[in-house]
Structures are given as structure tokens and as C-alpha cells.
Design a protein around this motif. Structure first.
Motif, mmCIF file in Angstrom:
data_model
loop_
_atom_site.group_PDB
_atom_site.id
_atom_site.type_symbol
_atom_site.label_atom_id
_atom_site.label_comp_id
_atom_site.label_asym_id
_atom_site.label_seq_id
_atom_site.Cartn_x
_atom_site.Cartn_y
_atom_site.Cartn_z
ATOM 1 N N ILE A 188 -3.703 5.747 -20.144
ATOM 2 C CA ILE A 188 -2.604 6.711 -20.251
ATOM 3 C C ILE A 188 -2.084 7.046 -18.858
ATOM 4 C CG2 ILE A 188 -1.992 9.066 -20.906
ATOM 5 C CD1 ILE A 188 -2.309 7.277 -23.306
ATOM 6 N N HIS A 189 -2.998 7.258 -17.936
ATOM 7 C CA HIS A 189 -2.623 7.608 -16.566
ATOM 8 C C HIS A 189 -1.878 6.454 -15.901
ATOM 9 C CE1 HIS A 189 -3.050 10.471 -13.273
ATOM 10 N NE2 HIS A 189 -3.268 9.455 -12.475
ATOM 11 N N ILE A 190 -2.349 5.225 -16.124
ATOM 12 C CA ILE A 190 -1.691 4.055 -15.540
ATOM 13 C C ILE A 190 -0.279 3.904 -16.089
ATOM 14 C CG2 ILE A 190 -1.717 1.528 -15.446
ATOM 15 C CD1 ILE A 190 -4.777 1.685 -15.369
ATOM 16 N N ARG A 191 -0.100 4.214 -17.361
ATOM 17 C CA ARG A 191 1.239 4.099 -17.952
ATOM 18 C C ARG A 191 2.238 5.018 -17.257
ATOM 19 N NH1 ARG A 191 0.944 4.768 -24.256
ATOM 20 N NH2 ARG A 191 3.190 4.602 -23.990
ATOM 21 N N LYS A 192 1.737 6.116 -16.720
ATOM 22 C CA LYS A 192 2.604 6.996 -15.934
ATOM 23 C C LYS A 192 2.822 6.427 -14.533
ATOM 24 C CE LYS A 192 1.127 11.215 -18.341
ATOM 25 N NZ LYS A 192 0.493 12.558 -18.183
ATOM 26 N N LEU A 193 1.739 5.910 -13.918
ATOM 27 C CA LEU A 193 1.834 5.402 -12.550
ATOM 28 C C LEU A 193 2.765 4.199 -12.429
ATOM 29 C CD1 LEU A 193 -1.841 5.580 -11.146
ATOM 30 C CD2 LEU A 193 0.110 6.989 -10.485
ATOM 31 N N VAL A 194 2.726 3.298 -13.408
ATOM 32 C CA VAL A 194 3.504 2.058 -13.276
ATOM 33 C C VAL A 194 5.006 2.321 -13.308
ATOM 34 C CG1 VAL A 194 1.726 0.554 -14.239
ATOM 35 C CG2 VAL A 194 3.395 1.621 -15.776
ATOM 36 N N GLN A 195 5.400 3.524 -13.663
ATOM 37 C CA GLN A 195 6.824 3.847 -13.683
ATOM 38 C C GLN A 195 7.391 3.980 -12.276
ATOM 39 O OE1 GLN A 195 7.465 7.284 -16.195
ATOM 40 N NE2 GLN A 195 6.255 6.439 -17.873
ATOM 41 N N PHE A 196 6.521 4.274 -11.288
ATOM 42 C CA PHE A 196 7.051 4.467 -9.929
ATOM 43 C C PHE A 196 6.129 3.923 -8.834
ATOM 44 C CE2 PHE A 196 4.985 8.353 -11.480
ATOM 45 C CZ PHE A 196 3.992 8.545 -10.542
ATOM 46 N N GLU A 197 4.987 3.317 -9.207
ATOM 47 C CA GLU A 197 4.068 2.779 -8.208
ATOM 48 C C GLU A 197 3.973 1.260 -8.319
ATOM 49 O OE1 GLU A 197 2.999 4.392 -5.831
ATOM 50 O OE2 GLU A 197 2.396 6.426 -6.345
ATOM 51 N N PHE A 237 0.806 -1.217 0.000
ATOM 52 C CA PHE A 237 0.000 0.000 0.000
ATOM 53 C C PHE A 237 0.843 1.273 0.000
ATOM 54 C CE2 PHE A 237 -2.886 -2.938 2.561
ATOM 55 C CZ PHE A 237 -3.506 -3.408 1.407
ATOM 56 N N LYS A 238 2.145 1.133 -0.063
ATOM 57 C CA LYS A 238 2.996 2.311 -0.084
ATOM 58 C C LYS A 238 2.871 3.014 -1.437
ATOM 59 C CE LYS A 238 6.408 0.529 3.197
ATOM 60 N NZ LYS A 238 7.835 0.177 3.407
#
Length: 296
Positions: free
Chosen positions: A162-171, A51-52
Motif C-alpha cells: 500500500i505504501h509503495i503504491r503511494k511512493l511510485v506516484q512521485f518517486e 537517489f533523488k
């Protein structure tokens, strides 16, 4: 397996859609997926650190966008046949290519743009009878609204990707999956003043099962990308059309028209071509696709 579970989930939502408002259906779909996700995290040994988050606002906006897509699709199920909602929803992968140009500064060549154009023509073929653009059939306001809702849902589903593609880079994957369900659950509660209804036992069972199946389907889909590249897994999304046609025909007595089948074939062909083209170009979209759900 994931695709079959998602279509089954959609059919359960549709079975209640004449009585249960979309916001209430979103609550059950999201809330009852959370226990499944938590069990999955325990099995993966990620409950302590899963959950971090790095960007709480990023998860919030992913939740808003995805919940909007889900609500639009659920609302459309009461207005259009299940196969039609499924087919029009295939516009989302086409729109992702367009949005990536403006939001991710991605270079898209004429080949992929042409495939997007062909796919959108297929969407027009599907929706034309509902809007009576060229036909002389009776105009149905409810069907036109249904088409608009699915198209809006597809646009928001594409934005979510599109938003997930950004999130998966650091989440973490676990955090993205969990906080989407949590955000959707909380946002759906805001629709209570707009008229939630009392459920009979059948509706309650169907909606709870829809939530469980949605959660299991999400885990199946995410796990599938661990065992095969995106170019192998992603085209199986279009198997949803086969399942939707079967369920629509045998459960809801929804017989597809030849025009809908032709348009769907065009959209699916364009979508598969884009996936294979992206694989050839070496574009990495598998991590984002693994977190995709039918509602975004």
C-alpha cells in the motif's frame, strides 16, 4: 527467475535460522543486495539521478514496514517448514485488497471481497493444525508462534505494498529499491544488542549469497514488469509454492500434509482470481508489484 531466486534465498536463510537470529539475517539480506542494486543502477545509467527523493520520510516508513515483514518471516523459518511459511505468506495479496479500502479509499465490490474471504478460509485451513483449533493433536507453542509471525509478516507486507503504491506516484523505482535496502541494513544493526552470533564459514557463505540473490531477484522482478502487464506477471508469484515444496522436500525433508496442500490451493486460486479481476477492472498495481519482495 525472480520467484526461483527468492525461494532459494529463503531456503538459505532457513538453513541458518536455527543458529542465526532474524535480525542478523536481515542485515545480510539487505546489505549484500546493495552492491547488486548499485551495479544495476550503473547499467541503467541512473546512478547520478537514481537517489533523488521527494519524500525521505516516505522511504523511511516504507523501510520500517518492509523490514518488519522481513524479520517476521525470517524468524518464522526456524519454527515452520518452508512450504508452510510460503503458503501462509500468500495472505498478503488478500490483505492488500482489504487495506486498500481503508487506506486508499478504493471501492471494492462484492466479487473481490468474496474472493478475499475464500482465500482467508484457505489460510485458516493451512494454520489450523498448528493451532489445534479443531484437532486433538499436541499443541506446540513454537509452531503457534511461527504461525503468528508469518501472519504478522503478511500484514506488514501488505501495508508495504500500500505504501509503495503511494511512493511510485512521485518517486523513482531506483530510489525506492535502494533506500529500502539501506534502511533495512541500518535498522537490522539495532538488533545487535539482542544477540548476534559468530558465524561459521558455511553460514557466512549462505547469508552473503542470500543477499546477492535477493538483490538479483528484485531486479529480475522489477524488469519483468517492463515487458508484460501486471495481470500476466503477478500470477507467477504463486510458482513460489512449487519451488518451496521441492526445496522443502528434498533439502529439508519437509513433507507437506494434504491439508496444507488443500489450503494452499484455495489461497492461490483466490489470489489469482483477484489479480485477474483487477486487470478486468483496469486497476493499476503493476508498478507497486514490481517493487515487491517476499519480505515486503
Amino acid at each position: 527467475g525472480a520467484v526461483f531466486l527468492f525461494v532459494t534465498m529463503f531456503s538459505m536463510i532457513k538453513a541458518t535460522s536455527d543458529h542465526v537470529p532474524a535480525g542478523q539475517a536481515v542485515f545480510f539480506r539487505a546489505a549484500f543486495a546493495i552492491p547488486v542494486i548499485l551495479i544495476w543502477l550503473v547499467m541503467q545509467g541512473e546512478l547520478r539521478n537514481g537517489f533523488k527523493v521527494v519524500s525521505p520520510s516516505g522511504h523511511f516508513w516504507r523501510g520500517v514496514i518492509g523490514t518488519t515483514a522481513m524479520a517476521c518471516n525470517f524468524a518464522a523459518l526456524s519454527l515452520l517448514p518452508l512450504p508452510e511459511v510460503t503458503a501462509i505468506g500468500f495472505a498478503a495479496p488478500l490483505l492488500i485488497v482489504v487495506f486498500a479500502i481503508f487506506m486508499l479509499n478504493e471501492t471494492v465490490g462484492i466479487v473481490r471481497l468474496s474472493a478475499v474471504g475464500v482465500g482467508l478460509i484457505g489460510v485458516v485451513i493451512i494454520i489450523e493444525p498448528r493451532l489445534t483449533l479443531f484437532s486433538s493433536g499436541p499443541f506446540s507453542k513454537s509452531e503457534a508462534i511461527g504461525v503468528a509471525l508469518v501472519l504478522i509478516g503478511a500484514a506488514f507486507a501488505a501495508l508495504a505494498q500500500i505504501h509503495i503504491r503511494k511512493l511510485v506516484q512521485f518517486e523513482r523505482t531506483s530510489a525506492i529499491v535502494f533506500f529500502f535496502s539501506l534502511t533495512s541494513t541500518l535498522l537490522s544493526l539495532l538488533t545487535i544488542p539482542f544477540g548476534w552470533v559468530a558465524l561459521d564459514s558455511t553460514e557466512l557463505v549462505l547469508l552473503v549469497l542470500a543477499g546477492f540473490l535477493g538483490g538479483i531477484g528484485q531486479i529480475f522482478l522489477t524488469t519483468s514488469y517492463r515487458f508484460a502487464p501486471a495481470s500476466v506477471v503477478a500470477p507467477f508469484d504463486y510458482a513460489a509454492m512449487i519451488f518451496a515444496l521441492a526445496i522443502g522436500c528434498f533439502i529439508f525433508d519437509e513433507v507437506p500434509t494434504s491439508q496444507m496442500l488443500v489450503g494452499s490451493s484455495v489461497v492461490i486460486a483466490a489470489g489469482v482470481f483477484i489479480i485477474l479481476r483487477e486487470a478486468h477492472l483496469g486497476l493499476e498495481r503493476g508498478r507497486a508489484r514490481s517493487l515487491k519482495s517476499p519480505q515486503g
